[in-house]
Design a protein around this motif. Structure first.
Motif, short mmCIF file in Angstrom:
data_model
loop_
_atom_site.label_atom_id
_atom_site.label_comp_id
_atom_site.label_asym_id
_atom_site.label_seq_id
_atom_site.Cartn_x
_atom_site.Cartn_y
_atom_site.Cartn_z
N GLY A 235 -5.90 -2.73 -10.77
CA GLY A 235 -4.59 -2.43 -10.22
C GLY A 235 -3.61 -3.59 -10.23
O GLY A 235 -3.60 -4.41 -11.15
N GLN A 259 -8.62 1.53 -7.31
CA GLN A 259 -8.23 2.74 -8.05
C GLN A 259 -9.12 3.95 -7.78
O GLN A 259 -8.78 5.08 -8.17
CB GLN A 259 -8.27 2.45 -9.57
N LYS A 265 -3.57 6.85 -11.10
CA LYS A 265 -3.98 5.45 -11.17
C LYS A 265 -2.77 4.54 -11.39
O LYS A 265 -1.78 4.93 -12.01
CB LYS A 265 -4.99 5.23 -12.30
#
Length: 345
Positions: A235, A259, A265
């Motif tokens: 992320g 995630q 996502k």
């Protein structure tokens, strides 16, 4: 003569999970179990002592969208994960009653393991048996492989570890310090930051929740850039790290816990840095490296005896609290390796 029976509490997955899991997604039931393996069976019956809560288990709670390296749990059936236990009865020539073992078991008080070849006999018993869910088990080998085999470390390099106080991260940081690297970790609270610096010997650490600009935080900690990033979160943190990597840096992708519960996502926008900085970014799985376990185990036992490694566990007591302990991983409630104590010896 009828086999002795016992009561067996078990954790069942109620249904596939979307988004953040809740305790109610798992149900505790109790049923009777025969305390002998079926006649003619090569199965092993194990009394569970400890269960391991691990982030990868979240993926197994969802209906599969793409094929993964491990299958999903089946709704209505007991969930499985790494456990430590003592053999009660065995129909397998490699195991006998009384053996201590670790490996994949059911989340239950007694687990009948029909294919026990994956179980590993516990060699060293002068350490806490719970360590075989962590530092001496899958997370420990994961940390060892990800740092030493995937990251190709050299003395004096700069190393950044995310989720650094967790089961894997705390070990990666210590491995890096033993190699003479400069190590910084990120975690989710000031308590965990203090743990990284005072207990595990990290050179610096920060709470990502208190940093409005991750790029700036990394530049502050690594003015000359990062040689090795051990990624446990993915992320936005991965995105910021890419901007701060050194040329020819290495990224070991172990997990992406940020995630796992998102239906949409986070995108990664700085992948072009892989080209301009000639970065090697590699994912890896611990099962591919099981052949290294014997040498890893002997090394870690030696480190523990010499006081070169420390390990912090967060132990929840009772299988009744197993679901809560697992769910707590995804909000960072645990401090250290999350373990469930099912039964005392």
């Amino acid at each position: 003569m009828a086999a002795e029976k016992g009561s067996n509490k078990r954790i069942i997955l109620k249904d596939y999970v979307t988004g953040y899991p809740r305790e109610g997604d798992m149900v505790l039931i109790s049923s009777d179990i025969e305390l002998k393996v079926p006649p003619g069976s090569a199965a092993v019956l194990v009394k569970i002592l400890y269960l391991s809560c691990d982030p990868y288990m979240r993926g197994r709670m969802s209906k599969p969208v793409v094929k993964s390296y491990i299958g999903p749990f089946t709704p209505g059936y007991v969930i499985t994960g790494y456990g430590v236990g003592r053999v009660v009865d065995s129909g397998h020539p490699n195991f006998k009653a009384g053996d201590l073992v670790w490996g994949i078991t059911g989340w239950e008080e007694y687990s009948l393991i029909e294919a026990p070849d994956s179980l590993i006999k516990i060699k060293y018993t002068d350490v806490p048996l719970s360590y075989y869910t962590g530092i001496l088990g899958m997370p420990g080998l994961t940390a060892y492989v990800g740092f030493h085999e995937i990251s190709s470390p050299k003395k004096g390099e700069t190393v950044f570890v995310s989720a650094a106080s967790g089961a894997v991260g705390q070990l990666v940081g210590q491995f890096a310090k033993l190699m003479g690297c400069y190590v910084v970790g990120s975690a989710g609270s000031q308590e965990k930051v203090d743990l990284l610096k005072k207990k595990f010997g990290f050179d610096d650490a920060f709470s990502y929740k208190e940093e409005p600009d991750l790029n700036a935080a990394l530049k502050r900690c690594f003015p000359d850039g990062i040689d090795i990033y051990f990624d446990n979160v993915g992320g936005p943190m991965l995105d910021a790290v890419l901007l701060n990597m050194q040329n020819h840096g290495r990224i070991a992708v172990c997990g992406m816990i940020s995630q796992y519960n998102l239906t949409e996502k986070d995108g990664i926008h700085n992948l072009f840095c892989l080209i301009t900085k000639r970065i090697r970014m590699q994912g890896f799985l611990e099962p591919d490296h099981k052949h290294l376990y014997p040498q890893f185990l002997d090394l870690i036992i030696q480190y523990l005896k010499e006081g070169k490694l420390v390990y912090v566990e967060d132990i929840a007591e009772g299988i009744e609290n197993a679901a809560s302990a697992l769910i707590g991983l995804f909000s960072g409630r645990n401090v250290g390796k999350q373990v469930v104590l099912v039964a005392r010896e």
